[in-house]
Design a protein around this motif. Structure first.
Motif, short mmCIF file in Angstrom:
data_model
loop_
_atom_site.label_atom_id
_atom_site.label_comp_id
_atom_site.label_asym_id
_atom_site.label_seq_id
_atom_site.Cartn_x
_atom_site.Cartn_y
_atom_site.Cartn_z
N GLU A 187 0.83 -1.21 0.00
CA GLU A 187 0.00 0.00 0.00
C GLU A 187 0.86 1.26 0.00
OE1 GLU A 187 -3.30 0.51 -0.20
OE2 GLU A 187 -3.77 -1.63 -0.38
N MET A 188 2.15 1.14 0.29
CA MET A 188 3.05 2.29 0.22
C MET A 188 3.22 2.76 -1.22
SD MET A 188 5.95 1.33 3.08
CE MET A 188 6.78 0.17 1.98
N PHE A 189 3.07 1.85 -2.19
CA PHE A 189 3.23 2.22 -3.59
C PHE A 189 2.04 3.03 -4.10
CE2 PHE A 189 5.74 -1.86 -3.56
CZ PHE A 189 6.98 -1.24 -3.67
N GLY A 190 0.86 2.67 -3.66
CA GLY A 190 -0.33 3.46 -3.96
C GLY A 190 -0.89 3.30 -5.35
N LEU A 218 -20.70 -4.88 -1.27
CA LEU A 218 -19.30 -4.55 -1.48
C LEU A 218 -19.16 -3.13 -2.00
CD1 LEU A 218 -18.19 -7.84 -3.30
CD2 LEU A 218 -17.77 -7.26 -0.90
N GLY A 219 -17.94 -2.63 -2.04
CA GLY A 219 -17.66 -1.33 -2.63
C GLY A 219 -17.29 -1.49 -4.10
N ASP A 220 -16.20 -0.85 -4.52
CA ASP A 220 -15.76 -0.95 -5.91
C ASP A 220 -15.30 -2.38 -6.22
OD1 ASP A 220 -16.13 1.74 -6.77
OD2 ASP A 220 -14.38 2.32 -5.59
N LEU A 221 -15.59 -2.83 -7.44
CA LEU A 221 -15.26 -4.19 -7.84
C LEU A 221 -14.10 -4.24 -8.84
CD1 LEU A 221 -18.86 -5.65 -8.39
CD2 LEU A 221 -17.50 -5.58 -6.27
N TRP A 222 -13.68 -3.10 -9.35
CA TRP A 222 -12.68 -3.09 -10.41
C TRP A 222 -11.22 -3.08 -9.94
CZ3 TRP A 222 -10.04 1.28 -9.38
CH2 TRP A 222 -10.73 2.35 -8.79
N PRO A 223 -10.91 -2.65 -8.68
CA PRO A 223 -9.50 -2.62 -8.30
C PRO A 223 -8.84 -3.99 -8.43
CG PRO A 223 -10.81 -1.39 -6.71
CD PRO A 223 -11.78 -2.12 -7.61
N LYS A 224 -7.56 -3.97 -8.82
CA LYS A 224 -6.80 -5.21 -8.98
C LYS A 224 -5.72 -5.30 -7.91
CE LYS A 224 -7.48 -5.95 -13.94
NZ LYS A 224 -6.79 -6.23 -15.23
N ARG A 225 -5.55 -6.51 -7.39
CA ARG A 225 -4.55 -6.74 -6.34
C ARG A 225 -3.71 -7.97 -6.67
NH1 ARG A 225 -5.94 -2.42 -5.57
NH2 ARG A 225 -6.69 -1.39 -3.67
N ASP A 226 -2.53 -7.98 -6.10
CA ASP A 226 -1.61 -9.11 -6.21
C ASP A 226 -1.82 -9.95 -4.96
OD1 ASP A 226 0.68 -10.77 -6.01
OD2 ASP A 226 1.85 -9.38 -7.23
N TRP A 227 -2.62 -11.03 -5.10
CA TRP A 227 -3.03 -11.82 -3.94
C TRP A 227 -2.23 -13.12 -3.81
CZ3 TRP A 227 -8.18 -10.05 -5.98
CH2 TRP A 227 -8.79 -9.11 -5.13
N GLY A 228 -1.82 -13.43 -2.57
CA GLY A 228 -1.16 -14.69 -2.28
C GLY A 228 -1.64 -15.25 -0.96
N TYR A 229 -1.08 -16.39 -0.58
CA TYR A 229 -1.50 -17.06 0.65
C TYR A 229 -0.62 -16.63 1.82
CZ TYR A 229 -2.53 -20.76 4.01
OH TYR A 229 -2.88 -21.45 5.15
N GLU A 274 -8.73 5.45 -3.94
CA GLU A 274 -8.57 4.01 -4.15
C GLU A 274 -7.31 3.73 -4.94
OE1 GLU A 274 -8.60 0.87 -3.38
OE2 GLU A 274 -10.79 0.88 -3.24
N VAL A 275 -6.68 2.61 -4.66
CA VAL A 275 -5.54 2.14 -5.42
C VAL A 275 -6.05 1.30 -6.57
CG1 VAL A 275 -3.44 0.75 -5.35
CG2 VAL A 275 -4.06 2.17 -3.38
N ASP A 276 -5.74 1.71 -7.80
CA ASP A 276 -6.28 1.04 -8.97
C ASP A 276 -5.72 -0.37 -9.14
OD1 ASP A 276 -7.55 3.40 -9.38
OD2 ASP A 276 -6.31 4.04 -11.07
N ILE A 277 -4.39 -0.48 -9.06
CA ILE A 277 -3.75 -1.76 -9.36
C ILE A 277 -2.48 -1.92 -8.52
CG2 ILE A 277 -2.55 -0.70 -11.33
CD1 ILE A 277 -2.52 -3.47 -12.66
N LEU A 278 -2.29 -3.11 -8.02
CA LEU A 278 -1.04 -3.45 -7.33
C LEU A 278 -0.52 -4.75 -7.93
CD1 LEU A 278 -1.82 -2.65 -3.57
CD2 LEU A 278 -0.25 -1.43 -5.09
N LEU A 279 0.73 -4.70 -8.35
CA LEU A 279 1.39 -5.87 -8.93
C LEU A 279 2.84 -5.85 -8.46
CD1 LEU A 279 1.58 -8.29 -10.91
CD2 LEU A 279 2.09 -6.61 -12.72
N GLY A 280 3.28 -6.92 -7.83
CA GLY A 280 4.62 -6.97 -7.28
C GLY A 280 5.58 -7.83 -8.08
N ASP A 281 6.86 -7.53 -7.93
CA ASP A 281 7.93 -8.30 -8.58
C ASP A 281 8.79 -8.94 -7.49
OD1 ASP A 281 10.04 -9.34 -9.97
OD2 ASP A 281 10.77 -7.43 -10.75
N PRO A 282 8.61 -10.24 -7.23
CA PRO A 282 9.34 -10.90 -6.14
C PRO A 282 10.70 -11.45 -6.55
CG PRO A 282 7.79 -12.44 -7.07
CD PRO A 282 7.64 -11.16 -7.88
N ALA A 283 11.27 -10.98 -7.67
CA ALA A 283 12.50 -11.56 -8.21
C ALA A 283 13.64 -11.54 -7.19
CB ALA A 283 12.91 -10.83 -9.48
N LYS A 284 13.78 -10.46 -6.43
CA LYS A 284 14.88 -10.37 -5.47
C LYS A 284 14.73 -11.41 -4.37
CE LYS A 284 17.11 -7.15 -2.22
NZ LYS A 284 17.11 -5.75 -1.70
#
Length: 327
Positions: free
Chosen positions: A126-129, A213-224, A285-295
């Protein structure tokens, strides 16, 4: 090994307690309030955890907790962690989620444990926004720009930077995990993923007929969550403190989550069961979050084990059993 976990009553605290117990740790958990309603449940589920009363907003109590636990490792997971709630209570969020990190770091230093205790700080995507998205298709990494879009994100960013400052100023071992959204069966029902799977189970059982629910369009990078907690531990075991992104490398909308969740109970069209309520929509609202776990994958050898469909399936199955609608 001795470990102190703040946020022991939360989703990540539970997964971490299990992981550390399996590895033979002596575990201490910080719990807020003399009559915390979660205390009895934590004591029943984790009888091997010694609970210490304390509050991240009370520096004296944190020093006391650190002196009692004498931890080799301290995992600071406690926070006002619900983004929507942070808009309603921004001052409390700043005190706990932001300044609370400073209180934890100062407690370690004042207790004379700066050279002994390795600290994990729970930072957040959420720091990326969702703005300044300078790596299209590749996701945010440890070098990406920050632009928090909520009081929660702003408070977490302060915690992230003060953790880095203590690492650089005092030579403390402080690693920051910039974790993207991680969910699971322990997630609170106030969070949208668990709210959906819990409602789906209740709809299957005939206990409710729709979900708001609220907005349905935001995208998130979801994991377990279980996978991500394992990554926390790996960061602390690494030879030098550093910052690491943990993410799946995929992004999915809330609508996609609904597709999979309702499919688990044989419903192909969820629209008749979902109502949008303006009360659940946020000022920003944050539109999209996508992370790069390469490191993290390259340096720590971390890898997620549960994919997105597997996560939704796991959560729905849990809630079906919870409400007695399985089978």
């Amino acid at each position: 090994m001795r470990a102190l976990i703040t946020g022991i009553t939360g989703q990540d605290g539970g997964h971490l307690a299990e992981l550390l117990h399996e590895k033979g740790y002596e575990i201490f958990g910080l719990i807020r309030g003399q009559h915390n309603p979660r205390r009895q449940a934590v004591e029943a589920e984790f009888p091997y955890v010694t609970l210490i009363e304390g509050d991240l907003a009370d520096p004296t109590s944190i020093v006391r907790a650190v002196e009692i636990a004498q931890p080799d490792e301290l995992y600071n997971l406690a926070a006002i962690s619900h983004v929507g709630y942070s808009f309603k209570n921004p001052t409390l969020t700043a005190e706990v989620t932001g300044k609370g990190v400073l209180n934890v770091l100062e407690a370690v230093r004042l207790a004379g444990l700066a050279e002994k205790t390795k600290v994990y700080q729970a930072s957040t995507s959420e720091m990326f926004g969702g703005l300044d998205y300078n790596r299209p298709g590749r996701g945010y990494n440890e070098e990406s720009l920050f632009h928090p879009r909520s009081p929660y994100g702003v408070a977490k960013l302060y915690g992230h930077w003060i953790a880095k400052n203590y690492r650089e100023s005092y030579g403390m071992f402080v690693s920051c995990g910039i974790l993207f959204n991680h969910e699971g069966e322990r997630r609170g029902v106030e969070f949208v993923t668990r709210k959906i799977t819990h409602a789906v189970a209740r709809i299957k059982a005939g206990l409710q007929d729709h979900i708001e629910l609220g907005d349905l369009w935001p995208k998130r990078d979801w994991g377990y969550a279980g996978d991500y907690v394992r990554g926390m531990w790996q960061m602390v075991q690494h030879g030098t403190p550093d910052d690491f992104v943990l993410a799946s490398g995929e992004t999915h909308s809330i609508e996609e989550f609904l597709d999979l969740a309702f499919a688990e109970i044989g419903i192909d069209d969820w629209k008749p069961y979902v109502q949008q309520n303006p009360a659940f929509m946020r000022p920003a609202e944050v539109d999209i979050l996508l992370g790069d776990p390469a490191k993290a994958e390259g340096v720590l050898g971390w890898k997620r084990e549960v994919d997105f469909p597997g996560l939704v399936k796991l959560m729905v199955a849990h809630d079906l059993n919870l409400v007695g609608a399985a089978g």
